[in-house]
Scaffold this motif. Structure first.
Motif, PDB file in Angstrom:
ATOM      1  N   HIS A 198       8.488 -14.560  30.621  1.00  0.00           N
ATOM      2  CA  HIS A 198       8.931 -13.311  29.975  1.00  0.00           C
ATOM      3  C   HIS A 198       7.656 -13.222  28.874  1.00  0.00           C
ATOM      4  CE1 HIS A 198      11.554 -11.698  33.559  1.00  0.00           C
ATOM      5  NE2 HIS A 198      11.571 -13.006  33.397  1.00  0.00           N
ATOM      6  N   TRP A 199       7.350 -11.842  28.508  1.00  0.00           N
ATOM      7  CA  TRP A 199       6.874 -11.126  27.146  1.00  0.00           C
ATOM      8  C   TRP A 199       7.836 -12.202  26.264  1.00  0.00           C
ATOM      9  CZ3 TRP A 199       2.317 -11.950  26.626  1.00  0.00           C
ATOM     10  CH2 TRP A 199       1.029 -11.764  27.810  1.00  0.00           C
ATOM     11  N   GLY A 200       8.307 -11.776  26.434  1.00  0.00           N
ATOM     12  CA  GLY A 200      10.295 -11.766  24.881  1.00  0.00           C
ATOM     13  C   GLY A 200       9.804 -13.625  24.986  1.00  0.00           C
ATOM     14  N   GLU A 201       9.742 -14.494  25.634  1.00  0.00           N
ATOM     15  CA  GLU A 201       9.548 -15.710  25.595  1.00  0.00           C
ATOM     16  C   GLU A 201       8.287 -16.435  25.177  1.00  0.00           C
ATOM     17  OE1 GLU A 201      12.417 -16.925  29.865  1.00  0.00           O
ATOM     18  OE2 GLU A 201      10.044 -17.189  29.446  1.00  0.00           O
ATOM     19  N   VAL A 202       7.243 -15.948  25.429  1.00  0.00           N
ATOM     20  CA  VAL A 202       5.522 -15.560  24.396  1.00  0.00           C
ATOM     21  C   VAL A 202       6.091 -15.071  23.466  1.00  0.00           C
ATOM     22  CG1 VAL A 202       3.387 -14.532  24.242  1.00  0.00           C
ATOM     23  CG2 VAL A 202       4.283 -15.269  26.913  1.00  0.00           C
TER      24      VAL A 202
END
Length: 320
Positions: free
Chosen positions: A133-137
């Motif tokens: 997920h982009w938050g993880e990125v």
């Protein structure tokens, strides 16, 4: 895969549901048991409701989460042999039924285990697992001095956002999200794993950079990074009677923004009078508080802050 072929010969006259159930049974036998969720699993409902939209909460015959390219390849052989329907899910942030969901006539390939994030030693590229997920990125890249042009929300998955082109916080600088992709690791329909970049299979790279999901199952993308570290952001709330003023401000802002790619906004206008529900979110890719480019919006009286004026990082913004 002779066992698969023999099984398919036995069930070749079965219904679509029967073919999906056969594919599930074979996947359960050949893949890591931890990656398989049938209706009898206590986690089945949880996997059904991963999708952002309730419209996509469909009861697939099973959910299979491959952990590497080899498992994806074996799964595609099973699907090909059984002729079962399937959908591929990255983050499930799509309200269109059957895009990342399927009913009892198919299986969902859940890529959540394909979520590794690796920044190259020279920091010029980052390899992003399709299920991240982009938050993880943003969290993984936080403090590195670089970022990538991903979604403006932490919730979408890398896969769907990129395959659809994608608009990100950094789009005024970098274009659509897919434009930053310089390489892709993909398993083709025949189970073959290939890597495509500008010098090898460049036509495939061209196709998957926003061209949709029909060219194979992506394992990871290699994104070009941008030298972005500390930024400024804020979001303000407005009452419905300010909507026309906000539209006027937007027109004025767009003229100014044509000459400043550091500026980016998101906005939503609501007709609700119960409480302030219209908002505008501001991002500036320099640690400059309240940049003048957003002045058209500053002139509109706000009802308060949705996110307070902050000097921080893209990762900070994603959790605000």
């Amino acid at each position: 895969m002779h066992v698969v072929r023999e099984a398919y010969q036995q069930y070749s006259e079965s219904t679509a549901i029967g073919r999906a159930q056969l594919a599930c049974a074979l996947a359960h036998r050949f893949l890591n048991i931890k990656s398989f969720f049938a209706p009898s699993s206590p986690l089945y409902t949880n996997r059904t409701r991963v999708n952002w939209s309730e419209n996509c909460w469909q009861n697939a015959s099973c959910f299979v989460s491959p952990g590497d390219a080899a498992e994806v390849s074996r799964l595609l052989h099973i699907l090909s042999a059984t002729q079962s329907k399937f959908s591929v899910r990255s983050g499930g942030h799509d309200f269109n039924i059957n895009h990342s969901s399927v009913g009892s006539t198919g299986i969902v390939i859940d890529t959540s285990r394909l979520s590794q994030i690796t920044l190259a030693a020279d920091k010029k590229t980052a390899t992003l697992g399709v299920g991240a997920h982009w938050g993880e990125v943003y969290k993984a890249l936080n403090g590195s001095g670089v970022s990538v042009n991903g979604a403006r929300s932490p919730n979408p998955g890398v896969g769907g956002q990129t395959l659809g082109g994608g608009v990100g916080w950094l789009s005024p600088t970098a274009g659509v999200c897919a434009a930053s992709v310089v390489g892709v690791d993909v398993v083709l329909a025949n189970g073959t794993r290939v890597y495509a970049d500008s010098s090898t299979k460049s036509d495939l790279l061209w196709a998957v950079r926003g061209g949709g999901p029909n060219f194979g199952i992506i394992i990871s993308y290699t994104y070009e990074t941008l030298p972005i570290d500390t930024v400024w952001f804020e979001s303000r709330l407005y009452t419905a009677d300010k909507n026309q003023e906000l539209i006027n401000a937007l027109v004025e802002y767009e003229e100014l923004a044509a000459n400043d790619s550091n500026a980016s906004i998101v906005y939503s206008l609501s007709e609700s009078t119960a409480e302030p529900a219209s908002f505008v979110g501001f991002l500036y890719l320099e640690p400059t508080p309240s940049p003048a480019i957003f002045e058209p919006f500053y002139k509109v009286s706000s009802a308060g802050d949705r996110i307070k004026s902050t000097i921080g990082t893209i990762a900070d913004l994603s959790v605000s």
